[in-house]
Design an enzyme around this catalytic site. Sequence first.
Site, mmCIF file in Angstrom:
data_model
loop_
_atom_site.group_PDB
_atom_site.id
_atom_site.type_symbol
_atom_site.label_atom_id
_atom_site.label_comp_id
_atom_site.label_asym_id
_atom_site.label_seq_id
_atom_site.Cartn_x
_atom_site.Cartn_y
_atom_site.Cartn_z
ATOM 1 N N SER A 183 8.644 5.952 8.445
ATOM 2 C CA SER A 183 7.636 5.218 7.901
ATOM 3 C C SER A 183 7.268 5.745 6.567
ATOM 4 C CB SER A 183 6.339 5.417 8.876
ATOM 5 O OG SER A 183 6.000 7.034 8.891
ATOM 6 N N LYS A 184 6.253 5.004 6.191
ATOM 7 C CA LYS A 184 5.697 5.254 4.826
ATOM 8 C C LYS A 184 5.038 6.913 4.766
ATOM 9 C CE LYS A 184 4.180 0.687 3.921
ATOM 10 N NZ LYS A 184 3.463 -0.180 3.547
ATOM 11 N N SER A 185 4.512 7.201 5.845
ATOM 12 C CA SER A 185 3.537 8.065 5.865
ATOM 13 C C SER A 185 4.392 9.437 6.018
ATOM 14 C CB SER A 185 2.527 8.094 7.081
ATOM 15 O OG SER A 185 3.255 7.732 8.469
ATOM 16 N N ASN A 214 0.812 -1.301 0.013
ATOM 17 C CA ASN A 214 0.063 0.103 0.093
ATOM 18 C C ASN A 214 0.674 1.218 0.093
ATOM 19 O OD1 ASN A 214 0.922 -0.091 2.652
ATOM 20 N ND2 ASN A 214 -1.079 -0.628 3.437
#
Length: 296
Positions: A257-259, A20
């Site tokens: 993190s991806k965010s 994702n």
Amino acid sequence: MTSSGQLNRDIVVRFAPSPNGLLHLGHAYAAMVAHDFARERGGRFLLRIEDIDSARSRPEFVEAILADLKWLGLTWDGDVIFQSDRFESYAAAVERLKDLDMLYRCFCTRTSMRQAQEAGPQPEGPDGPIYAGTCRHLEPVLARERARTEPHSWRLDVAKAIARTGPLDWYDERHGEQIIHAEKLGDVIIVPKNTPVAYHLAVTLDDARDGITHVVRGDDLFASTDIHRLLQALLGLPTPTYFHHPLLLDESGAKLSKSRDSASLSVLRAAGRSGYGLVQEFRAANFPVGISLSAA
Ligand code: GLU
């Protein structure tokens, strides 16, 4: 390889990314730890794509994961496994848990749960603030009636589950012996409103199905393992050994993190960085903390 140079087929480890988003340095580190754990012991290393959340999973992220791992020089055994091929087995386990009367419908919304938090903050569980239990004792007839029109999830009644299984423990090669404490878990979601199964159940079933002997993953999932152990006991599944590794932190001490805007591996790859060199740097440093993203 083992010291005798033989493959030890008894050891099976996996890397299980969710497609994702793009993988970043933290994922590269996690993949390397799991890969090396398997290879150093002469075991097998599997790649499982955790794509149960069809709203967020994207084929282009799957492609990027495969390309990133190849770039890093991390090889896996056998075919890539996709959780999206396994929805039937998840549904069967959900039915089994319902038959055991371990699940209940929850009609709470994000808003109602935020309001409950404002009234008195709940302690943190594996999935964020522990659920206050609002829907746990809804009259079953009423809950069935509401379910006709209202979206709902299904939660695990953790106290009831532990009353059935009795005390449980599991072993982590880094953190030692662990004992499950029901009050730290909260009634986690097993079937979300818009997805056929939640991470906790899918990962537990798949680790058993794939014959995983050692679950090697980051400390961010340490608290979730109690839930997985509980599900194993309810469903009669074997319990692997665990190894939760430290998370790679940036210079400010925050988790990558991806965010956040962490450097994605695709960007580093496109910029001509050597993936193999990156993995060698990780291997040379013992659990690196404070990596320089700009230098990476
Ligand atoms: N799919 C999970 C993630 O990407 C990891 C699952 C696991 O290692 O247990 O965070």
